[in-house]
Every structure is written in C-alpha cells, then in structure tokens.
Design a protein around this motif. Structure first.
Motif, PDB file in Angstrom:
ATOM      1  N   LEU A  16       6.068   9.927  19.930  1.00  0.00           N
ATOM      2  CA  LEU A  16       6.375   9.374  19.421  1.00  0.00           C
ATOM      3  C   LEU A  16       6.338   8.121  19.748  1.00  0.00           C
ATOM      4  CD1 LEU A  16       9.407   8.537  18.373  1.00  0.00           C
ATOM      5  CD2 LEU A  16      10.550   9.027  20.496  1.00  0.00           C
ATOM      6  N   VAL A  17       6.005   7.022  18.817  1.00  0.00           N
ATOM      7  CA  VAL A  17       6.176   5.543  18.949  1.00  0.00           C
ATOM      8  C   VAL A  17       6.583   4.483  18.543  1.00  0.00           C
ATOM      9  CG1 VAL A  17       3.238   6.217  19.670  1.00  0.00           C
ATOM     10  CG2 VAL A  17       4.396   5.430  16.849  1.00  0.00           C
ATOM     11  N   GLU A  18       6.135   2.917  19.100  1.00  0.00           N
ATOM     12  CA  GLU A  18       7.828   2.444  18.512  1.00  0.00           C
ATOM     13  C   GLU A  18       7.611   1.903  17.468  1.00  0.00           C
ATOM     14  OE1 GLU A  18       6.791  -0.555  21.648  1.00  0.00           O
ATOM     15  OE2 GLU A  18       8.681   0.379  22.900  1.00  0.00           O
ATOM     16  N   ASP A  19       6.198   1.919  15.871  1.00  0.00           N
ATOM     17  CA  ASP A  19       5.901   0.715  15.345  1.00  0.00           C
ATOM     18  C   ASP A  19       5.145   2.190  14.252  1.00  0.00           C
ATOM     19  OD1 ASP A  19       3.402  -0.275  15.175  1.00  0.00           O
ATOM     20  OD2 ASP A  19       4.279  -1.054  16.729  1.00  0.00           O
ATOM     21  N   ALA A  48       1.832   3.932  14.887  1.00  0.00           N
ATOM     22  CA  ALA A  48       1.765   5.555  14.140  1.00  0.00           C
ATOM     23  C   ALA A  48       0.686   5.637  13.076  1.00  0.00           C
ATOM     24  CB  ALA A  48       3.097   6.044  13.789  1.00  0.00           C
ATOM     25  N   GLU A  49       0.306   4.787  12.730  1.00  0.00           N
ATOM     26  CA  GLU A  49      -0.880   4.885  11.417  1.00  0.00           C
ATOM     27  C   GLU A  49      -2.249   5.338  12.239  1.00  0.00           C
ATOM     28  OE1 GLU A  49       0.132   1.859   8.584  1.00  0.00           O
ATOM     29  OE2 GLU A  49       0.590   2.979   8.013  1.00  0.00           O
ATOM     30  N   GLU A  50      -2.566   4.259  13.662  1.00  0.00           N
ATOM     31  CA  GLU A  50      -3.730   4.010  14.117  1.00  0.00           C
ATOM     32  C   GLU A  50      -3.549   5.930  15.383  1.00  0.00           C
ATOM     33  OE1 GLU A  50      -4.670   2.449  18.649  1.00  0.00           O
ATOM     34  OE2 GLU A  50      -3.199   1.463  17.305  1.00  0.00           O
ATOM     35  N   VAL A  51      -2.829   6.153  16.163  1.00  0.00           N
ATOM     36  CA  VAL A  51      -2.656   8.000  16.444  1.00  0.00           C
ATOM     37  C   VAL A  51      -2.876   8.648  14.643  1.00  0.00           C
ATOM     38  CG1 VAL A  51      -1.728   9.252  17.531  1.00  0.00           C
ATOM     39  CG2 VAL A  51      -1.058   7.468  18.120  1.00  0.00           C
ATOM     40  N   HIS A  52      -2.004   8.937  14.365  1.00  0.00           N
ATOM     41  CA  HIS A  52      -2.341   9.136  12.388  1.00  0.00           C
ATOM     42  C   HIS A  52      -3.867   9.489  12.888  1.00  0.00           C
ATOM     43  CE1 HIS A  52      -2.170  11.337   8.715  1.00  0.00           C
ATOM     44  NE2 HIS A  52      -1.212  12.143   9.448  1.00  0.00           N
ATOM     45  N   LEU A  53      -4.642   9.220  12.504  1.00  0.00           N
ATOM     46  CA  LEU A  53      -5.982   8.155  12.370  1.00  0.00           C
ATOM     47  C   LEU A  53      -6.883   8.914  13.380  1.00  0.00           C
ATOM     48  CD1 LEU A  53      -6.660   5.013  10.861  1.00  0.00           C
ATOM     49  CD2 LEU A  53      -6.605   6.683   9.468  1.00  0.00           C
ATOM     50  N   LYS A  54      -6.633   9.271  14.580  1.00  0.00           N
ATOM     51  CA  LYS A  54      -7.531   9.763  15.565  1.00  0.00           C
ATOM     52  C   LYS A  54      -7.025  11.483  15.470  1.00  0.00           C
ATOM     53  CE  LYS A  54      -7.683   5.725  18.974  1.00  0.00           C
ATOM     54  NZ  LYS A  54      -7.306   5.052  20.120  1.00  0.00           N
ATOM     55  N   LEU A  55      -5.985  11.536  14.620  1.00  0.00           N
ATOM     56  CA  LEU A  55      -6.136  12.700  14.884  1.00  0.00           C
ATOM     57  C   LEU A  55      -6.345  13.478  14.268  1.00  0.00           C
ATOM     58  CD1 LEU A  55      -2.300  13.374  15.259  1.00  0.00           C
ATOM     59  CD2 LEU A  55      -3.429  13.971  16.183  1.00  0.00           C
TER      60      LEU A  55
END
Length: 294
Positions: A160-163, A167-174
């Motif tokens: 869970l992130v604020e914006d 979220a897109e940054e985390v999704h790219l890392k995944l």
C-alpha cells in the motif's frame, strides 16, 4: 429478477447525500422582519438557525447541489427525458405495492425521499448511473456462478502506497523481479502487514474495500495486480491461495449477489466523483471557496 431491479432503483435513488434534503432549509437570510424559529430560555431566530445550518452542513449541501446540476447536465447529454423518468416512476408505483399516489409518496418518504421533485431528481441520478455502470441487481446466474468459481476466500499480500506514481514505481520493480516481500517492507504504508512482507491473510467477500476485493477475487494464484485505488491509497495485490466454497451454489447465491452489488454501489460513487472532476466549478462564497479544489 424484478425484485432485484426494484431494490436496485430504491437503493440507487437513495444514495444521494442525505444532506440534499437539508438544502431546502438553507435559504437566503431575510434582512426584514426577524422570524423566530423556536424559543426556550431564549429565542432562536431564523437568521441564527440558517447560519447554524450553513456552518454545520453547508459543505455537504453545496456539494450535493453541485452534483445535482452536473447529473442534470449529463442526463440532457444522454437524452434522458420525461418519458424515461415517468416509466421508471411508474415501475416503482406498480411494483412497490402502493394503491394510490398518496400511499406511494408515503412509502417513498420512509426511504428518505421528501416529495415528487426529490424523487424526480433521484430517478434522474439512477438513470444516469445506470447508463454508465449498468443496473445494480442486474446480474444473472451465469455471472454469479463465475463469482462462485472464484472461491469463498482468498489469501493475499499487498503493498500500500500513497499515490499512483509511487505505485507504478513499485510495480515496475516487481516486473523486474524484485521480491514482493522486500518491496512491501520498504514501501508499504500499512503498518499491520508491512513487516510481514505485506501478508494480510485470508478473507471472504464483504470484508475488504470493494475495489480491493473486486481485484483480489479475480486474480489467479500467484498473479500480481496493477495498482488498485481504494480510500486508503494505492494497492498492489498478489493472491497466494484460494479456498473454494464448501456450500452449494444455490446456498450462497444471494451472498454473492450482495457482494457484487456492493462493488457496483462503490463504482456508482466513483462515477459521480469522476463527473465532478470533468467540469470546472467556481465557488464565489469565501466560506466554501476551497471545497472543490483537487
């Protein structure tokens, strides 16, 4: 099916803010003869009464009134006219069990609808939302069986992130192969699951926010979602396991219908907010000038 459509109409026409009924009380203040609304240890003037209503409920009433205007404009764009409105009201009259108009409006009053104008306004809202998201309750057994096949419970973890940008940054890392649990510990703002790699255990329908639940139950095991927005922020969800129903389909069909409709009601609220964001709103009253700022 008719009873579900009827319930749908009553539910959606009563979804408008309860404060819409208060808007009739927030009229302009008279500067002529001062009227007394109530008296006890002292008098309460109409001016004092209106000021208290304005201060306590003004934001909700103004927001509701602006949304009403936007819905009316959208209804005109969709060419929803008097015929469609009359047909919807006649459907209610024919199916709600009222024998005459007086009894019908008494029954509507029990649903929080103050009169004919209020009913028309809410029916217009229902028809506009029906155009955008479909009818609440209009779900057949084939669709419910698909819900059933997705299981009674899912086990999941989330970040869970604020914006959306984060979220897109985390999704790219995944997508690049970074471990989900490590990213949850680094980025998640959910204190209850962060240290456990985002693990939130198993849950049934109706226990999570509608957008989270609607996504989780449609992911395959080990599948990771795109960013999903809820009232808490943006989630990235991974389903770890799925538990099938022990009960037969017919025994849980209404439970599935209820969860399905909860998600549609949430989508209706989202659509109303989207409509608010598509128009320029200018407020000239200093007390409420920041109300619609994003």
């Amino acid at each position: 099916m008719k009873k579900y459509i009827l319930t749908s109409i009553i539910s959606s026409i009563t979804m408008l803010s309860a404060c819409s009924n208060e808007s009739n009380s927030l009229e302009s203040e008279e500067n002529t003869e001062e009227l007394i609304v109530a008296t006890s240890s002292g008098d309460i003037s109409e001016k004092e009464f209106n000021r208290a209503l304005r201060d306590q409920h003004g934001e909700n009433v103004l927001q509701s009134m602006v949304l009403d205007k936007i819905i009316e404009s959208e209804a005109k764009r969709l060419e929803i006219g008097d015929t469609e409105i009359e047909e919807e009201i006649n459907f209610l009259k024919d199916n709600i069990g009222a024998t005459n108009d007086e009894q019908f409006f008494e029954m509507m009053k029990m649903q929080g609808i103050s009169g004919e104008d209020d009913l028309n306004k809410r029916v217009i809202n229902h028809l506009v939302m029906q155009h955008h998201i479909g009818d609440i309750g209009e779900v057949n057994d084939v669709e419910l069986l698909k819900e059933y096949e997705r299981g009674e419970e899912v086990e999941a973890r989330h970040i869970l992130v604020e914006d959306l940008e984060k979220a897109e940054e985390v999704h790219l890392k995944l997508a690049d192969g970074v471990d989900f649990g490590e990213l949850a510990q680094e980025y998640s703002i959910d204190p209850a699951s962060r240290e456990d790699g985002g693990h939130i255990g198993s849950f049934r329908r109706g226990t999570m926010s509608p957008p989270f639940e609607g996504t989780a139950f449609y992911l395959d095991v080990n599948e990771v979602s795109e960013p999903v927005q809820s009232q808490f922020g943006f989630h990235i969800i991974e389903v770890l396991n799925r538990t099938p129903f022990e009960d037969d389909f017919e025994e849980v069909k209404e439970q599935l219908r209820s969860a399905y409709n909860d998600r549609k009601l949430h989508r209706m609220n989202e659509k109303q907010q989207e409509l608010l964001e598509t128009v320029d709103i200018e407020v000239f009253d200093e007390q409420f000038e920041d109300l619609f700022e994003q």
